[in-house]
Design an enzyme around this catalytic site. Structure first.
Site, PDB file in Angstrom:
ATOM      1  N   GLY A  47       0.863  -1.174   0.000  1.00 44.75           N
ATOM      2  CA  GLY A  47       0.000   0.000   0.000  1.00 44.75           C
ATOM      3  C   GLY A  47       0.896   1.218   0.000  1.00 44.75           C
ATOM      4  O   GLY A  47       1.920   1.246  -0.684  1.00 44.75           O
ATOM      5  N   GLU A  48       0.564   2.189   0.819  1.00 44.67           N
ATOM      6  CA  GLU A  48       1.388   3.397   0.921  1.00 44.67           C
ATOM      7  C   GLU A  48       1.833   3.518   2.375  1.00 44.67           C
ATOM      8  O   GLU A  48       1.018   3.743   3.257  1.00 44.67           O
ATOM      9  CB  GLU A  48       0.551   4.603   0.471  1.00 44.67           C
ATOM     10  CG  GLU A  48       1.374   5.695  -0.188  1.00 44.67           C
ATOM     11  CD  GLU A  48       2.328   6.372   0.786  1.00 44.67           C
ATOM     12  OE1 GLU A  48       3.550   6.345   0.526  1.00 44.67           O
ATOM     13  OE2 GLU A  48       1.862   6.898   1.804  1.00 44.67           O
ATOM     14  N   SER A  49       3.128   3.324   2.624  1.00 45.23           N
ATOM     15  CA  SER A  49       3.629   3.194   4.002  1.00 45.23           C
ATOM     16  C   SER A  49       3.342   4.416   4.877  1.00 45.23           C
ATOM     17  O   SER A  49       3.006   4.276   6.054  1.00 45.23           O
ATOM     18  CB  SER A  49       5.131   2.882   4.007  1.00 45.23           C
ATOM     19  OG  SER A  49       5.864   3.880   3.336  1.00 45.23           O
ATOM     20  N   CYS A  79       6.086  -5.260   0.333  1.00 48.96           N
ATOM     21  CA  CYS A  79       6.241  -3.905  -0.206  1.00 48.96           C
ATOM     22  C   CYS A  79       6.156  -2.854   0.921  1.00 48.96           C
ATOM     23  O   CYS A  79       7.072  -2.742   1.719  1.00 48.96           O
ATOM     24  CB  CYS A  79       5.251  -3.655  -1.334  1.00 48.96           C
ATOM     25  SG  CYS A  79       5.684  -2.241  -2.357  1.00 48.96           S
ATOM     26  N   ARG A 106      12.732   3.297   0.276  1.00 47.08           N
ATOM     27  CA  ARG A 106      11.418   3.364  -0.375  1.00 47.08           C
ATOM     28  C   ARG A 106      11.545   3.669  -1.867  1.00 47.08           C
ATOM     29  O   ARG A 106      12.474   4.359  -2.279  1.00 47.08           O
ATOM     30  CB  ARG A 106      10.563   4.480   0.257  1.00 47.08           C
ATOM     31  CG  ARG A 106      10.244   4.262   1.718  1.00 47.08           C
ATOM     32  CD  ARG A 106       9.494   5.438   2.297  1.00 47.08           C
ATOM     33  NE  ARG A 106       8.189   5.565   1.666  1.00 47.08           N
ATOM     34  CZ  ARG A 106       7.581   6.718   1.456  1.00 47.08           C
ATOM     35  NH1 ARG A 106       8.130   7.856   1.789  1.00 47.08           N
ATOM     36  NH2 ARG A 106       6.386   6.749   0.884  1.00 47.08           N
ATOM     37  N   ILE A 134       5.894  -2.956  -7.694  1.00 50.17           N
ATOM     38  CA  ILE A 134       5.174  -1.703  -7.949  1.00 50.17           C
ATOM     39  C   ILE A 134       5.694  -0.648  -6.969  1.00 50.17           C
ATOM     40  O   ILE A 134       5.478  -0.774  -5.762  1.00 50.17           O
ATOM     41  CB  ILE A 134       3.645  -1.884  -7.765  1.00 50.17           C
ATOM     42  CG1 ILE A 134       3.122  -2.992  -8.683  1.00 50.17           C
ATOM     43  CG2 ILE A 134       2.911  -0.566  -8.020  1.00 50.17           C
ATOM     44  CD1 ILE A 134       1.696  -3.419  -8.384  1.00 50.17           C
ATOM     45  N   ARG A 135       6.406   0.353  -7.467  1.00 52.48           N
ATOM     46  CA  ARG A 135       7.038   1.359  -6.589  1.00 52.48           C
ATOM     47  C   ARG A 135       7.735   0.655  -5.421  1.00 52.48           C
ATOM     48  O   ARG A 135       7.608   1.044  -4.263  1.00 52.48           O
ATOM     49  CB  ARG A 135       6.012   2.376  -6.085  1.00 52.48           C
ATOM     50  CG  ARG A 135       5.509   3.300  -7.162  1.00 52.48           C
ATOM     51  CD  ARG A 135       4.633   4.406  -6.637  1.00 52.48           C
ATOM     52  NE  ARG A 135       3.521   3.889  -5.877  1.00 52.48           N
ATOM     53  CZ  ARG A 135       3.051   4.433  -4.763  1.00 52.48           C
ATOM     54  NH1 ARG A 135       3.579   5.526  -4.277  1.00 52.48           N
ATOM     55  NH2 ARG A 135       2.040   3.908  -4.130  1.00 52.48           N
ATOM     56  N   HIS A 170       5.030  -7.938  -4.563  1.00 52.63           N
ATOM     57  CA  HIS A 170       3.645  -8.273  -4.201  1.00 52.63           C
ATOM     58  C   HIS A 170       3.318  -9.702  -4.612  1.00 52.63           C
ATOM     59  O   HIS A 170       2.796  -9.931  -5.710  1.00 52.63           O
ATOM     60  CB  HIS A 170       2.680  -7.328  -4.932  1.00 52.63           C
ATOM     61  CG  HIS A 170       2.722  -5.921  -4.452  1.00 52.63           C
ATOM     62  ND1 HIS A 170       1.924  -5.459  -3.429  1.00 52.63           N
ATOM     63  CD2 HIS A 170       3.459  -4.865  -4.861  1.00 52.63           C
ATOM     64  CE1 HIS A 170       2.166  -4.182  -3.230  1.00 52.63           C
ATOM     65  NE2 HIS A 170       3.096  -3.791  -4.079  1.00 52.63           N
ATOM     66  N   GLU A 172       0.948 -11.399  -3.509  1.00 51.51           N
ATOM     67  CA  GLU A 172      -0.515 -11.526  -3.463  1.00 51.51           C
ATOM     68  C   GLU A 172      -1.180 -11.157  -4.784  1.00 51.51           C
ATOM     69  O   GLU A 172      -2.356 -11.458  -5.004  1.00 51.51           O
ATOM     70  CB  GLU A 172      -1.092 -10.686  -2.309  1.00 51.51           C
ATOM     71  CG  GLU A 172      -1.171  -9.197  -2.538  1.00 51.51           C
ATOM     72  CD  GLU A 172       0.136  -8.419  -2.378  1.00 51.51           C
ATOM     73  OE1 GLU A 172       0.105  -7.183  -2.480  1.00 51.51           O
ATOM     74  OE2 GLU A 172       1.201  -9.055  -2.163  1.00 51.51           O
TER      75      GLU A 172
END
Length: 194
Positions: A47-49, A79, A106, A134-135, A170, A172
């Protein structure tokens, strides 16, 4: 039956639930601190940490999550989840949950448009593990008790420290559930030995 939670504050929660259910465990979508008590293991999704940390603070999860890991309960971070687990972050003074002895950078593989997929050789799992980046962060350094279990182009992308497991990618988001099965086995081993 073993109970594994997926921290459901933000990120790819449903995909982790699906991947874990393939391993015949009870999966709990964790939205309240009280739910942690019943769990044998926990997943920090991607997600976005920064957003996740803000929500962790807002809903009172910070100390309970730290305590969960300190008690030797297995935690798997993917991630952004790996960023939450790291004791040190490149370019950031304060880490987040800081339970795993590693230094993470990051977005080290670039922005969204630089996202890619790769087959990875993951120790204990196989040499054809499908990774979606992804990023994605990079694990820049690991401490003495941390085992590197996967690298990509010479960079660490998965590591394990006792009951803690972290990866940059990821798992998942693929139909390959072996990474989750590996974590489920870690949880089973912990339950047997406690």
């Amino acid at each position: 039956m073993i109970k594994i939670g997926v921290l459901a504050l933000q990120g790819a929660v449903r995909e982790h639930v699906h991947a874990l259910e393939a391993s015949d465990v009870q999966v709990i979508v964790v939205k309240k601190v009280e739910q942690l008590e019943a769990l044998d293991g926990l997943v920090f999704p991607g997600g976005e940490s920064t957003t996740m940390r803000r929500l962790i603070n807002l809903y009172g999860f910070y100390e309970p999550l730290k305590d969960f890991a300190k008690r030797g309960k297995p935690v798997f971070g993917t991630c952004a989840g790996a960023i939450l687990m790291a004791k040190e972050l490149v370019g950031q003074a304060e880490p987040h949950i800081a339970v795993m002895d590693m230094k993470v950078e990051r977005n080290a593989f670039g922005r969204q448009r630089e996202s890619f997929e790769a087959l990875l050789k993951v120790k204990g799992i196989g040499d054809d593990v499908h990774g979606v980046f992804i990023r994605a962060p990079i694990i820049k350094e690991v401490g003495e008790g941390v085992e590197v279990i996967a690298e990509f182009n010479g960079e660490i992308v998965a590591a394990k420290q006792g009951p803690l497991l972290a990866c940059s990618y990821h798992p998942e988001l693929t139909d390959d559930h072996r990474m989750h099965q590996y974590f489920v086995e870690m949880v089973r081993n912990c339950v047997v030995h406690t």
